[in-house]
Design a protein around this motif. Sequence first.
Motif, short mmCIF file in Angstrom:
data_model
loop_
_atom_site.label_atom_id
_atom_site.label_comp_id
_atom_site.label_asym_id
_atom_site.label_seq_id
_atom_site.Cartn_x
_atom_site.Cartn_y
_atom_site.Cartn_z
N LEU A 149 -76.94 -56.91 -21.75
CA LEU A 149 -77.74 -55.79 -21.29
C LEU A 149 -77.08 -54.49 -21.72
N VAL A 150 -77.88 -53.55 -22.17
CA VAL A 150 -77.39 -52.22 -22.52
C VAL A 150 -78.23 -51.21 -21.75
N GLU A 151 -77.59 -50.44 -20.90
CA GLU A 151 -78.30 -49.48 -20.06
C GLU A 151 -77.69 -48.09 -20.20
N ARG A 152 -78.54 -47.07 -20.12
CA ARG A 152 -78.08 -45.69 -20.16
C ARG A 152 -77.55 -45.30 -18.78
N GLY A 153 -76.42 -44.66 -18.75
CA GLY A 153 -75.86 -44.22 -17.49
C GLY A 153 -74.42 -43.79 -17.68
N GLU A 154 -73.86 -43.23 -16.64
CA GLU A 154 -72.47 -42.77 -16.69
C GLU A 154 -71.68 -43.40 -15.56
N VAL A 155 -70.59 -44.03 -15.91
CA VAL A 155 -69.71 -44.62 -14.90
C VAL A 155 -68.83 -43.51 -14.32
N VAL A 156 -68.84 -43.38 -12.99
CA VAL A 156 -68.07 -42.32 -12.35
C VAL A 156 -66.84 -42.85 -11.63
N ASP A 157 -66.81 -44.17 -11.40
CA ASP A 157 -65.67 -44.73 -10.68
C ASP A 157 -65.62 -46.23 -10.90
N VAL A 158 -64.39 -46.75 -11.00
CA VAL A 158 -64.15 -48.19 -11.05
C VAL A 158 -63.06 -48.49 -10.03
N ARG A 159 -63.32 -49.41 -9.12
CA ARG A 159 -62.31 -49.75 -8.12
C ARG A 159 -62.24 -51.27 -7.95
N ARG A 160 -61.07 -51.71 -7.57
CA ARG A 160 -60.85 -53.14 -7.41
C ARG A 160 -61.40 -53.62 -6.07
N VAL A 161 -61.97 -54.81 -6.08
CA VAL A 161 -62.44 -55.44 -4.87
C VAL A 161 -62.28 -56.94 -5.03
N ASP A 162 -61.65 -57.58 -4.04
CA ASP A 162 -61.39 -59.02 -4.09
C ASP A 162 -60.72 -59.37 -5.41
N ASP A 163 -61.35 -60.25 -6.20
CA ASP A 163 -60.76 -60.65 -7.47
C ASP A 163 -61.49 -60.03 -8.66
N GLY A 164 -62.16 -58.90 -8.43
CA GLY A 164 -62.89 -58.24 -9.51
C GLY A 164 -62.94 -56.74 -9.31
N PHE A 165 -64.04 -56.13 -9.77
CA PHE A 165 -64.17 -54.68 -9.75
C PHE A 165 -65.58 -54.28 -9.34
N VAL A 166 -65.67 -53.13 -8.71
CA VAL A 166 -66.95 -52.49 -8.47
C VAL A 166 -67.05 -51.31 -9.43
N VAL A 167 -68.14 -51.27 -10.17
CA VAL A 167 -68.38 -50.20 -11.14
C VAL A 167 -69.49 -49.32 -10.60
N ASP A 168 -69.16 -48.06 -10.35
CA ASP A 168 -70.07 -47.11 -9.72
C ASP A 168 -70.69 -46.21 -10.78
N ARG A 169 -72.02 -46.22 -10.85
CA ARG A 169 -72.73 -45.38 -11.82
C ARG A 169 -73.38 -44.16 -11.16
N GLY A 170 -72.75 -43.68 -10.12
CA GLY A 170 -73.22 -42.45 -9.49
C GLY A 170 -74.48 -42.67 -8.70
N ASP A 171 -75.61 -42.14 -9.18
CA ASP A 171 -76.86 -42.23 -8.44
C ASP A 171 -77.59 -43.55 -8.68
N VAL A 172 -76.98 -44.46 -9.42
CA VAL A 172 -77.56 -45.77 -9.67
C VAL A 172 -76.78 -46.78 -8.85
N THR A 173 -77.40 -47.92 -8.53
CA THR A 173 -76.70 -48.93 -7.74
C THR A 173 -75.43 -49.39 -8.44
N THR A 174 -74.42 -49.71 -7.64
CA THR A 174 -73.16 -50.21 -8.20
C THR A 174 -73.32 -51.66 -8.62
N VAL A 175 -72.44 -52.10 -9.52
CA VAL A 175 -72.41 -53.48 -9.96
C VAL A 175 -70.99 -54.01 -9.84
N ARG A 176 -70.87 -55.33 -9.77
CA ARG A 176 -69.58 -55.96 -9.69
C ARG A 176 -69.30 -56.71 -10.99
N ALA A 177 -68.04 -56.78 -11.34
CA ALA A 177 -67.65 -57.45 -12.58
C ALA A 177 -66.30 -58.11 -12.41
N ARG A 178 -66.10 -59.21 -13.13
CA ARG A 178 -64.80 -59.87 -13.11
C ARG A 178 -63.79 -59.11 -13.97
#
Length: 311
Positions: free
Chosen positions: A72-101
């Motif tokens: 998937l390729v989506e337009r947006g800007e990542v404003v924050d990446v933080r660790r959670v459990d054994d992965g990461f939460v990627v915050d795109r500001g006004d868009v919903t956050t996603v989790r990644a390994r």
Amino acid sequence: MDYDVVVVGGGAAGLSGALMLARARRSVLVVDAGAPRNAPADGVHGLLARDGVPPAELLAVGREEVRRYGGLVERGEVVDVRRVDDGFVVDRGDVTTVRARRVLVATGLVDELPDVSGLRERWGRDVVHCPYCHGWEVRDRAIGVVATGPMAVHQVALFRQWSADVTYFAHVTSPLPDVQAERLAARGIRVVVGEVAALEVAADRLVGVRLVDGSVVARDAVAVAPRMKVRADFLKSLDLTAVEHPSGAGDHIPVDEFGRTAVSGVWAAGNVTNPMAQVGAAAAAAADAAARLNADLVEEDTDRAVAAYRR
């Protein structure tokens, strides 16, 4: 996890890494801010089999190739990446956050141009920075190199390969050491002392360099060495910050030979790690980092499978 990997940055490096991961059957999301560094240029040069391709066309083809394999390729800007459990939460500001390994950073650079009137408007046209990217296009023309950093003397020596008419504008830098001045003189490179005030343009074409004393030196093209700043503020929550590059040309995110950063699970490739890399080298580095990243995930998958098998 929502995705195996979130790739931050959709330029040549980010798309190359995403392509490798998607072909490895990984779930991949590319988040692209849509501000490629080379957007002002007419074409990408030195890229085998695609020399001269417009930057926008190259990226459009790359996006379709990633999507062909399920990425998937989506337009947006990542404003924050933080660790959670054994992965990461990627915050795109006004868009919903996603989790990644894992996270692959390929956000590239921003060129901080010197404050010279008219320079920004000509950037990527007849104001250039890289002789390997643009030297052929300005060959045999009257070239001026404006000293704007520690790479200027090296830069002027390189441009002499493409033209016999090269002038070094000292601008606001200190006088050249005798050894360097002699080397430039030996190659027929003129040195002009004095601060550059503006670029002279006529009929939408660069015609000269004007100094603060009002004198104008006729030039057809100008080269500068901007300071290169990585796009990496979104990594602050991970305590991952850019440091000065050994070349003195800007900053970078340090990685090991496999593309791993100091933060486990975060990888980086392209100009964000190597400000001197051209498009082909940046894409190749990202492909290699993606392959290493996938191998890391394979090891993790196997460890989990072993633990489940033992139970």
